[in-house]
Design a protein around this motif. Structure first.
Motif, PDB file in Angstrom:
ATOM      1  N   UNK A 198      -3.978   6.273  12.406  1.00 24.34           N
ATOM      2  CA  UNK A 198      -2.903   4.957  12.820  1.00 24.34           C
ATOM      3  C   UNK A 198      -1.888   4.897  12.211  1.00 24.34           C
ATOM      4  N   UNK A 199      -0.248   4.711  12.948  1.00 21.95           N
ATOM      5  CA  UNK A 199       0.650   3.697  12.281  1.00 21.95           C
ATOM      6  C   UNK A 199       0.260   2.502  13.009  1.00 21.95           C
ATOM      7  N   UNK A 200       0.491   1.432  12.453  1.00 19.25           N
ATOM      8  CA  UNK A 200       0.651  -0.195  12.948  1.00 19.25           C
ATOM      9  C   UNK A 200       1.030  -1.011  12.635  1.00 19.25           C
ATOM     10  N   UNK A 201       1.799  -1.529  13.129  1.00 19.62           N
ATOM     11  CA  UNK A 201       2.983  -2.350  13.155  1.00 19.62           C
ATOM     12  C   UNK A 201       2.309  -4.118  13.112  1.00 19.62           C
ATOM     13  N   UNK A 202       2.843  -4.960  12.094  1.00 21.66           N
ATOM     14  CA  UNK A 202       1.392  -5.950  11.343  1.00 21.66           C
ATOM     15  C   UNK A 202       2.475  -7.007  10.903  1.00 21.66           C
ATOM     16  N   UNK A 203       1.972  -8.344  11.145  1.00 20.27           N
ATOM     17  CA  UNK A 203       3.041  -9.410  10.351  1.00 20.27           C
ATOM     18  C   UNK A 203       2.478  -9.635   9.481  1.00 20.27           C
ATOM     19  N   UNK A 204       3.428  -9.455   8.650  1.00 23.30           N
ATOM     20  CA  UNK A 204       3.237  -9.315   7.235  1.00 23.30           C
ATOM     21  C   UNK A 204       2.524 -10.160   6.838  1.00 23.30           C
ATOM     22  N   UNK A 205       2.332 -11.615   6.900  1.00 27.30           N
ATOM     23  CA  UNK A 205       1.110 -12.125   6.378  1.00 27.30           C
ATOM     24  C   UNK A 205      -0.077 -12.232   7.407  1.00 27.30           C
ATOM     25  N   UNK A 206      -0.529 -10.988   7.683  1.00 36.74           N
ATOM     26  CA  UNK A 206      -1.744 -11.017   8.140  1.00 36.74           C
ATOM     27  C   UNK A 206      -2.179  -9.542   7.818  1.00 36.74           C
ATOM     28  N   UNK A 207      -1.677  -9.068   6.701  1.00 34.92           N
ATOM     29  CA  UNK A 207      -1.968  -7.674   5.857  1.00 34.92           C
ATOM     30  C   UNK A 207      -3.776  -8.155   5.035  1.00 34.92           C
ATOM     31  N   UNK A 208      -3.407  -8.826   4.147  1.00 36.77           N
ATOM     32  CA  UNK A 208      -4.939  -9.777   3.413  1.00 36.77           C
ATOM     33  C   UNK A 208      -6.114  -9.245   4.100  1.00 36.77           C
ATOM     34  N   UNK A 209      -5.537  -9.791   5.072  1.00 39.34           N
ATOM     35  CA  UNK A 209      -6.837  -9.752   5.909  1.00 39.34           C
ATOM     36  C   UNK A 209      -6.949  -9.480   6.820  1.00 39.34           C
ATOM     37  N   UNK A 210      -6.436  -8.247   7.198  1.00 31.20           N
ATOM     38  CA  UNK A 210      -6.043  -6.904   7.957  1.00 31.20           C
ATOM     39  C   UNK A 210      -6.918  -5.486   7.028  1.00 31.20           C
ATOM     40  N   UNK A 211      -7.020  -5.683   6.324  1.00 34.92           N
ATOM     41  CA  UNK A 211      -7.185  -4.583   4.448  1.00 34.92           C
ATOM     42  C   UNK A 211      -8.692  -5.304   4.668  1.00 34.92           C
ATOM     43  N   UNK A 212      -8.836  -6.194   4.370  1.00 31.26           N
ATOM     44  CA  UNK A 212     -10.767  -7.370   3.690  1.00 31.26           C
ATOM     45  C   UNK A 212     -11.033  -6.905   5.113  1.00 31.26           C
TER      46      UNK A 212
END
Length: 229
Positions: A198-212
């Motif tokens: 997938x190609x996902x669009x995400x808010x920069x500040x949510x990246x850490x929680x998303x990857x975790x």
């Protein structure tokens, strides 16, 4: 009036309609956190001037509101009118709204020089330097665009999404699918071997929680790559 009570005021057709309310319960009701109207009215009256004890007549209320039912009219006054807040309520509301604004700026914005979100301390300092006024009665989301327009004079800041390429092994694809779809999906592809890409669009500040979250769901076998903005 009770010592700790406050007024809710509605002006309609050139007249002033006041009710005397419990400050905490009235605020919860106006914010939508309290659904019933119990324990809100400190006095079951509709006043033209509560401090002087001047009340509207039943006939006058029926003419304007179509009823003289105190509770029906009081709900309308509280919903549509202005609620006077206590000093402590104003302070607490301002603190909470300011925290929400800071959190939203960290989540949605980046430093365009680095592509990374600003720290909480830097954003708080910038709000002070730019003398930003946070409106207690508007949501953080409603204010964020105007706030950014003021902040750009003191720090480089830009509201922007980032695009992340994600590859989930077939064994974890179904398990991770819901988490991936919770973001904005620009492209979805299933490989012949069952891997999910997938190609996902995400808010920069949510990246850490998303990857975790993805790492926990896939036992660390997910592959991610920041590919652009």
């Amino acid at each position: 009036m009770l010592d700790n009570a406050v007024l809710a005021i509605l002006e309609k057709f050139g007249e002033r309609y006041e009710i005397v309310v419990d400050p905490d319960n009235a605020l919860l009701y106006k914010q939508g956190q309290k659904k019933d109207f119990l324990n809100i009215l400190a006095a079951e009256e509709i006043y033209s001037n509560a401090k002087k004890g001047e009340r509207h007549t039943s006939a006058a209320l029926k003419k304007v509101f179509g009823t003289d039912d105190v509770f029906q009219i009081a709900q309308l006054i509280l919903n549509e009118g202005e609620l006077q807040l206590t000093t402590e309520q104003k302070r607490k509301m301002h603190e909470e709204k300011r925290k929400r604004v800071v959190a939203l700026l960290m989540q949605e914005c980046i430093d365009p020089r680095t592509g990374a979100p600003h720290t909480q301390m830097r954003i708080e300092q910038a709000l002070e330097e730019a003398k930003v006024h946070v409106d207690n009665f508007k949501s953080a989301e409603e204010q964020i665009t105007d706030i950014i327009k003021k902040l750009i004079y003191v720090i480089p800041i830009k509201m922007e999404k980032v695009t992340v390429a994600v590859k989930v092994p077939a064994a974890y694809a179904q398990k991770a699918y819901g988490t991936l779809r919770s973001q904005t999906v620009r492209k979805e592809e299933w490989a012949a071997n069952g891997d999910l890409i997938m190609l996902i669009e995400i808010s920069p500040g949510l990246q850490g929680a998303f990857y975790d979250r993805l790492n926990k769901l896939t036992g660390g076998e997910v592959q991610t790559k920041l590919i652009g903005k």
